[in-house]
Design an enzyme around this catalytic site. Sequence first.
Site, PDB file in Angstrom:
ATOM      1  N   ALA B  64       0.833  -1.200   0.000  1.00 37.04           N
ATOM      2  CA  ALA B  64       0.000   0.000   0.000  1.00 37.04           C
ATOM      3  C   ALA B  64       0.865   1.247   0.000  1.00 37.04           C
ATOM      4  CB  ALA B  64      -0.923  -0.004   1.210  1.00 37.04           C
ATOM      5  N   GLY B 109      -0.441  -5.592   0.974  1.00 36.43           N
ATOM      6  CA  GLY B 109      -1.715  -5.559   0.272  1.00 36.43           C
ATOM      7  C   GLY B 109      -1.666  -6.289  -1.062  1.00 36.43           C
ATOM      8  N   GLU B 112      -2.474  -9.722  -0.432  1.00 33.93           N
ATOM      9  CA  GLU B 112      -3.893  -9.831  -0.074  1.00 33.93           C
ATOM     10  C   GLU B 112      -4.788  -9.802  -1.307  1.00 33.93           C
ATOM     11  OE1 GLU B 112      -4.424  -8.043   4.330  1.00 33.93           O
ATOM     12  OE2 GLU B 112      -3.433  -6.700   2.905  1.00 33.93           O
ATOM     13  N   GLU B 134       3.246  -6.112   6.722  1.00 36.02           N
ATOM     14  CA  GLU B 134       2.713  -4.983   7.507  1.00 36.02           C
ATOM     15  C   GLU B 134       3.239  -4.912   8.936  1.00 36.02           C
ATOM     16  OE1 GLU B 134       0.973  -7.069   5.718  1.00 36.02           O
ATOM     17  OE2 GLU B 134      -0.455  -6.022   4.448  1.00 36.02           O
TER      18      GLU B 134
END
Lengths: 435, 700
Positions: B64, B109, B112, B134
């Site tokens: 991200a 992300g 994900e 993260e």
Amino acid sequence: MNNSSPSRKVVVIDGCRTPFCRSGTAFADLRSYDLGRMAVSGLIHRTKIDPEVVDLLVMGTVIADPATSNLGREVVLGSQLPDSCPAYTCSVACVSSLQSFLDCARAIQTGDAEVAIAAGAETLSDAPIRYRRSVRKRLIAAQKARGAGDYLKLLRGLGPSDLLPEPVALAEFSTGEVMGENCERLAKRFGITREAQDEYAMTSHHRAAAAAADGRLERQIVPAYPPPRFKGVSADNGVRGDTTMEKLAKLKPVFDRKFGTITAGNASYLTDGGAAVLLASEEAAERLGLEPIAVLRGSAVAALDPLEELLLGPAMTVPMALNAAGLDLGDVEVFELHEAFAAQVLAVLKVLYDEEFCRDRLGRDEPVGAIDRDRLNTWGGSTSVGHPFGATGARLITNCCHRLEAEEARYGLVAACAAGAIGIGLVFERLDKRG
Amino acid sequence: MIQVERRPDGVAVVVLDHPTKPVNTLSPAVVEEFNQKVAPLLDEEGIRAMVVVSAKPDTFIAGADLELIEGLSETEISNMSREGNALLERIFTSKKPVVAAVHGAALGGGLEVALACHYILATDDPKTVLGQSEVMLGLLPAGGGTQRLVERIGLVAALPMLLTGKRVRVRRAKKMGLVDAITTPGGIAETGARAALALAEGSLKRRPRKKNLMDRFTATAPGRAIVLRKARRQVARRTRGLYPAPPAILECVETGLKNGRVAGLACESDSFGRLAVTPESRNLVRLFHAMNEAKKGIDGGSKAVRRLAILGGGFMGSGVASVSLGLCQVVVRDLSDEVLGRAARSIDDGLKRQVRSGAIRRVEADRRRSRMLLTTQVDDLEGADLVIEAVFEDLELKRRVLAEVEERLADDAVFASNTSALPIHEIAAEARRPERVIGMHYFSPVPKMPLLEIVVAERTEPWATATAHAFGTAQGKTCIVVKDGPGFYTTRILAPYLNEAVLLVEEGARVEDVDRAMKDFGYPVGPLALVDEVGIDVGAHVAQDLGRAFADRGLEGSGAMPRLYEAGLHGRKNGRGFYLYPKTTKKGKKQVNPKIYELLGGKARRSVDAAEIQDRLALLTVNEAIYCLQEGVISSPRDGDLGAILGLGFPPFRGGPFRYVDTVGAGRVASRLEELAARHGKRFESADSLRTPGSRYYVE
């Protein structure tokens, strides 16, 4: 026979090699790929050339490892050389890397290459031990087999002895003779005595030990730290500097138990090692700021009768190469001959001043001449330093060039015999140097 | 960033290609774009299946866009996660198969997004790597990672990835069931489309991971509880309760397993906002940015390094060689054949590990072996563009070695010393060209430790500094440039800290109490264990030299360390220091060496307040760092924080010594130091800038 065309001179920049180790010792876990890689990468380190300028690599090797069938190319890919460097592998028994050198030289002369590496590598610690043909046939057929019935059919006709490994053949395919047997034939034909052979071998070992001791070989040997133990090796480990006539006399003949003279002590031995020579066109060397040691003056290739002349190649190629270079034997101060067996070298030396041979086989009115033992293999030879088949040629060239410099001599001659009754000879002239 | 290609066979190819950045990153704008361009396809008549692929050469999606979180409120940040989760849930629950075709990095992300797809196709390429990173920024996966990763690979395999940010390569990922199939980079969109179509037609089915005993165990409520309890204990031990992110991750995992995925996703979004505004996360994100900033080169005209020469084949020398073989030819020279043999072995082991994990191909490992020359001959050093000297810490030896090599170097070659404390100008004193002499101080073990401290002497020319910086960055290090002086930067701020720890023991504190206090403060290793690692002789030397240099500030250092050395306590290297290091390494706590107390203050020990220990040690480091900034030893607070965190283990979540002062307040730090000075001595006298009211080191 070939003289270098005057417009494209071929110069030798330098040569390097791994230490040579008796098979089954320090290099036992290495492939010929590793040994070739070590020699070539060492050469690049020592000469400091930019790997990108190398146009061609030719690798000589005898015992092929099927996983690396184009050994030269695999060595290029595993070294500092760029992917764009073409490479191939040649197999001419003990003169393989002399052939590599000739191929590189030709490519330079025709303008196909500017800078080339002639290399050779061999390991005899590992051999391609095969199943017998009867088993191989069935294994290949088994790939098409479907079901138990087919497999059972394949087992038919196999006996217990079929399952024994195929003995690795180091014999001449044409004559069935192992090289040592043929050398016995040669020794008897030319009356080379046991004492003469032992004396030659002892001198070879003493000279090799002395050269190692006073650092003359440091320039050509690149130290190795081979797995699995990573213990440093920086010298040839088969040299017996303390050998004596008494010790050699104790050994029994190997190839002819009853009447023979060739023993383990006066023959070369199974060795693992790699060697490489950097050569270039004279213009490329100047353009790249490389300082060549010597220029190729002449070369010769000969092929003889595999039964009676298997190991006499140098007897022909020495005069042929001298002719090509426009020289006499007396002009040459540095000789590097391959010592497959002490008897072999002594036979060659004898034959070169034998009137009959020179008249009948070489078509000469006069013998070629006598090679001074004090100019021949003064830093040791294959008998003492060892003989990894594919690598020896490159070692001889390197030795010759380094000796030309060290002894401030003008002309050097390299010659070797090979299985298949082939011989190659090369003449080099030292270049006065380095401004 | 998104282009959609509708194929005649009914497969929609979604191509991700950020218009300006070299990598793809996620942001609310991207989520919006997905919702507009991609989500409707899931309901469209003519579309049978979808494949998501990146057009970037090295990344799928790198994570991200962190810059977007700064300045937002907790609620706003949580909402970002909720929107993202809603989108990914839509994809995940779609009846039409969606394939993720992954080549390059799929991190955070990015992973994900892949996990939300029904089938993951990935390339077996050194560039391809998957990870849930993260936690390293004090955050948690906020796009379904805590739910879908566990579902895909099982609780036991997922927890290390979620809790440590551990990355996996494709071969391992396939075995774990994280990746469904392996393909090659060329034409990956087409291959992905074929997979998507086959899934839609039913000719290809995703084979769920074979469940082993452990999976069956964790499928039961008690089994799950046991695994999670163990994980909590491990996290508590490792982080000592200082990092809020790992417990939050475990909470979301547990919520999902107990109450279903949707509940788990809601937990993620709530926690994301909460964590993002914590000072811990903010500091970790800043550290991440600072490390990236440091990668940008410095001006001065760096020279290309084609040939590196390393003097000394010991632990440091062979470590530097390991991280350099990917870049250029490397010659390692040592006088000892044995040392070179050990170097050969350790470098070879490193290469074998890299091949096994898929980080490099086998032929590349051979190329690196070929690039290396191990030698005892000095002539082999000729023609080096950069020399890194890693011989014994002896000034005469280093001068000699420099002289010997200099004859063989071109005028524009750089000579760098790896010394940790010998002044560079002293080493360069007799050099033919002192302008090329610089310090490149690596930290041990070199392949793992990220910091490189570049030490510039007065006469060092900018091109030498730029060359060292560029090369260090190419090796993967974070470089800080510091001025020559006693202890440079890192050793200078470490010495008083270690010295104070020893003093505390002399005053009667227990060894384990001192170390525990500092680990509770956030250091990975206690100061006395660190002294043992570094070596008590080294510690003694450094204490002496720096003590002399800064005697007027009361930093003489206790005479304890030389005494310990005389008594035969050398540290880890001889098995005896503050702790004992028996030959047979048993897992478990280290034993304190009872002889220490005999030598330092006697058997009687007293308890010292942990806060007192932490203040005394940490504030000395902080104070010294500030002196270094004042004196121009470091050029910025950012470099000071990077050096302390990456080189010395200063707690990263505190942001480094300068961030720490800004957080606590310069005034408070100054007055605490005053108290300590009054009670314990001159060495606590605070640096000038601390006493300026309201001073901050960072302006935001």
